[in-house]
Design a protein around this motif. Structure first.
Motif, short mmCIF file in Angstrom:
data_model
loop_
_atom_site.label_atom_id
_atom_site.label_comp_id
_atom_site.label_asym_id
_atom_site.label_seq_id
_atom_site.Cartn_x
_atom_site.Cartn_y
_atom_site.Cartn_z
N ASP A 21 0.81 -1.22 0.00
CA ASP A 21 0.00 0.00 0.00
C ASP A 21 0.84 1.27 0.00
OD1 ASP A 21 -2.34 -1.46 -0.02
OD2 ASP A 21 -2.45 -1.55 2.17
N GLU A 22 2.11 1.16 -0.32
CA GLU A 22 2.99 2.34 -0.33
C GLU A 22 3.60 2.52 -1.71
OE1 GLU A 22 6.96 4.15 1.86
OE2 GLU A 22 6.57 2.01 1.99
N ALA A 23 3.54 3.75 -2.20
CA ALA A 23 4.23 4.08 -3.45
C ALA A 23 5.52 4.81 -3.08
CB ALA A 23 3.36 4.98 -4.33
N VAL A 24 6.63 4.33 -3.62
CA VAL A 24 7.92 4.98 -3.44
C VAL A 24 8.25 5.64 -4.77
CG1 VAL A 24 10.36 4.66 -2.92
CG2 VAL A 24 8.64 3.28 -1.73
N VAL A 25 8.46 6.94 -4.74
CA VAL A 25 8.62 7.73 -5.95
C VAL A 25 9.96 8.45 -5.89
CG1 VAL A 25 7.60 9.58 -7.34
CG2 VAL A 25 6.11 8.06 -6.00
N ILE A 26 10.71 8.42 -6.99
CA ILE A 26 12.01 9.11 -7.04
C ILE A 26 12.00 10.10 -8.19
CG2 ILE A 26 14.51 8.85 -7.30
CD1 ILE A 26 14.16 5.93 -6.36
N ASN A 27 12.36 11.34 -7.88
CA ASN A 27 12.54 12.36 -8.90
C ASN A 27 14.01 12.33 -9.29
OD1 ASN A 27 13.04 14.76 -10.33
ND2 ASN A 27 11.32 15.79 -9.34
N LEU A 28 14.31 11.82 -10.48
CA LEU A 28 15.69 11.66 -10.92
C LEU A 28 16.38 12.98 -11.23
CD1 LEU A 28 15.20 8.54 -13.22
CD2 LEU A 28 16.10 8.59 -10.88
N VAL A 29 15.62 14.05 -11.38
CA VAL A 29 16.19 15.36 -11.66
C VAL A 29 16.68 16.01 -10.38
CG1 VAL A 29 15.68 17.69 -12.53
CG2 VAL A 29 14.79 15.68 -13.72
N THR A 30 15.91 15.90 -9.30
CA THR A 30 16.27 16.55 -8.04
C THR A 30 16.99 15.63 -7.07
OG1 THR A 30 14.18 15.98 -6.95
CG2 THR A 30 14.26 18.07 -8.20
N GLY A 31 16.85 14.32 -7.26
CA GLY A 31 17.43 13.36 -6.32
C GLY A 31 16.60 13.16 -5.08
N TYR A 33 13.36 11.67 -2.97
CA TYR A 33 12.45 10.55 -3.06
C TYR A 33 11.32 10.74 -2.07
CZ TYR A 33 14.93 8.43 0.95
OH TYR A 33 15.49 8.19 2.18
N TYR A 34 10.23 10.04 -2.33
CA TYR A 34 8.97 10.29 -1.62
C TYR A 34 8.30 8.98 -1.25
CZ TYR A 34 9.77 14.67 -4.10
OH TYR A 34 10.34 15.81 -4.60
N SER A 35 7.54 9.05 -0.20
CA SER A 35 6.72 7.93 0.23
C SER A 35 5.27 8.40 0.24
CB SER A 35 7.13 7.46 1.62
OG SER A 35 6.23 6.49 2.10
N LEU A 36 4.40 7.60 -0.38
CA LEU A 36 2.97 7.91 -0.39
C LEU A 36 2.23 6.71 0.18
CD1 LEU A 36 4.37 9.16 -3.13
CD2 LEU A 36 2.06 9.88 -3.55
N GLU A 37 1.52 6.93 1.26
CA GLU A 37 0.76 5.86 1.90
C GLU A 37 -0.68 6.29 2.07
OE1 GLU A 37 3.33 3.50 4.91
OE2 GLU A 37 3.85 5.63 5.20
N GLY A 38 -1.54 5.33 2.33
CA GLY A 38 -2.95 5.62 2.60
C GLY A 38 -3.61 6.31 1.43
N SER A 39 -4.31 7.41 1.72
CA SER A 39 -5.03 8.12 0.66
C SER A 39 -4.08 8.70 -0.39
CB SER A 39 -5.93 9.21 1.25
OG SER A 39 -5.16 10.17 1.93
N ALA A 40 -2.83 9.00 -0.01
CA ALA A 40 -1.86 9.50 -0.98
C ALA A 40 -1.55 8.43 -2.02
CB ALA A 40 -0.58 9.94 -0.27
N SER A 41 -1.38 7.20 -1.57
CA SER A 41 -1.14 6.08 -2.47
C SER A 41 -2.36 5.82 -3.35
CB SER A 41 -0.80 4.83 -1.66
OG SER A 41 -0.65 3.71 -2.49
N PHE A 42 -3.53 5.99 -2.76
CA PHE A 42 -4.80 5.84 -3.46
C PHE A 42 -4.88 6.84 -4.63
CE2 PHE A 42 -9.19 7.44 -3.71
CZ PHE A 42 -9.92 6.27 -3.88
N ILE A 43 -4.60 8.10 -4.37
CA ILE A 43 -4.63 9.13 -5.41
C ILE A 43 -3.57 8.83 -6.47
CG2 ILE A 43 -4.23 11.59 -5.87
CD1 ILE A 43 -5.47 12.10 -3.04
N TRP A 44 -2.39 8.39 -6.03
CA TRP A 44 -1.30 8.06 -6.96
C TRP A 44 -1.73 6.96 -7.94
CZ3 TRP A 44 2.99 10.56 -8.17
CH2 TRP A 44 3.97 9.89 -8.91
N ARG A 45 -2.45 5.96 -7.44
CA ARG A 45 -2.93 4.87 -8.31
C ARG A 45 -3.80 5.42 -9.44
NH1 ARG A 45 -5.30 0.56 -3.97
NH2 ARG A 45 -3.54 0.66 -2.57
#
Length: 155
Positions: A21-31, A33-45
């Motif tokens: 239930d967690e999305a791990v996201v990396i911005n390769l331009v800035t270096g 990284y982010y964690s999205l859980e719960g409703s954040a992961s839901f919106i990301w889906r």
């Protein structure tokens, strides 16, 4: 943000992996990284499947029994935050949503208002330097590792 607006993950600058239930996201331009859980992961889906913001707010309202105006505000603020971090961009010419039913994007989430908490974008900057040093930043359409024609062949 217009409710019909569709956003997508800002590839190739952004890579992501969803684990349970967690999305791990990396911005390769800035270096960063982010964690999205719960409703954040839901919106990301929903963003990953290029669904309209209207559909995201309707799904949150329905799934979590949250008033629609609160869902609209929540989704708009969170998508604006994702866009400000360079993680998502608007889709210029959106196509009709895929055949993936919205209900399948909500699997594993608690239902009812008590299961809802506003989305949080957890940002980490502790590995910026290391992520920016990674040679994967030199990737082109041929993939990685890309052996240059004048380089010795690697075994």
């Amino acid at each position: 943000m217009a409710s019909e607006r569709v956003y997508r993950i800002n590839t190739p600058n952004v890579v992501q992996e969803t684990i349970e239930d967690e999305a791990v996201v990396i911005n390769l331009v800035t270096g960063r990284y982010y964690s999205l859980e719960g409703s954040a992961s839901f919106i990301w889906r929903f963003i990953e499947n290029e669904r309209p913001a209207r559909e995201i707010t309707e799904a949150i309202s329905r799934h979590f029994s949250v008033p629609e105006d609160a869902a609209i505000s929540t989704v708009e603020q969170f998508i604006e935050e994702l866009a400000a971090e360079g993680l998502v961009v608007p889709v210029e010419n959106p196509v009709p949503p895929s055949d993936v039913p919205p209900e399948s994007l909500m699997q594993g989430l608690p239902t009812g208002e008590s299961g809802f908490s506003p989305p949080v974008l957890q940002k980490f900057t502790d590995m910026e330097d290391l992520l920016l040093l990674d040679p994967i930043h030199e990737v082109d359409d041929t993939g990685w590792p890309a052996i240059k024609p004048d380089s010795p062949k690697q075994v």
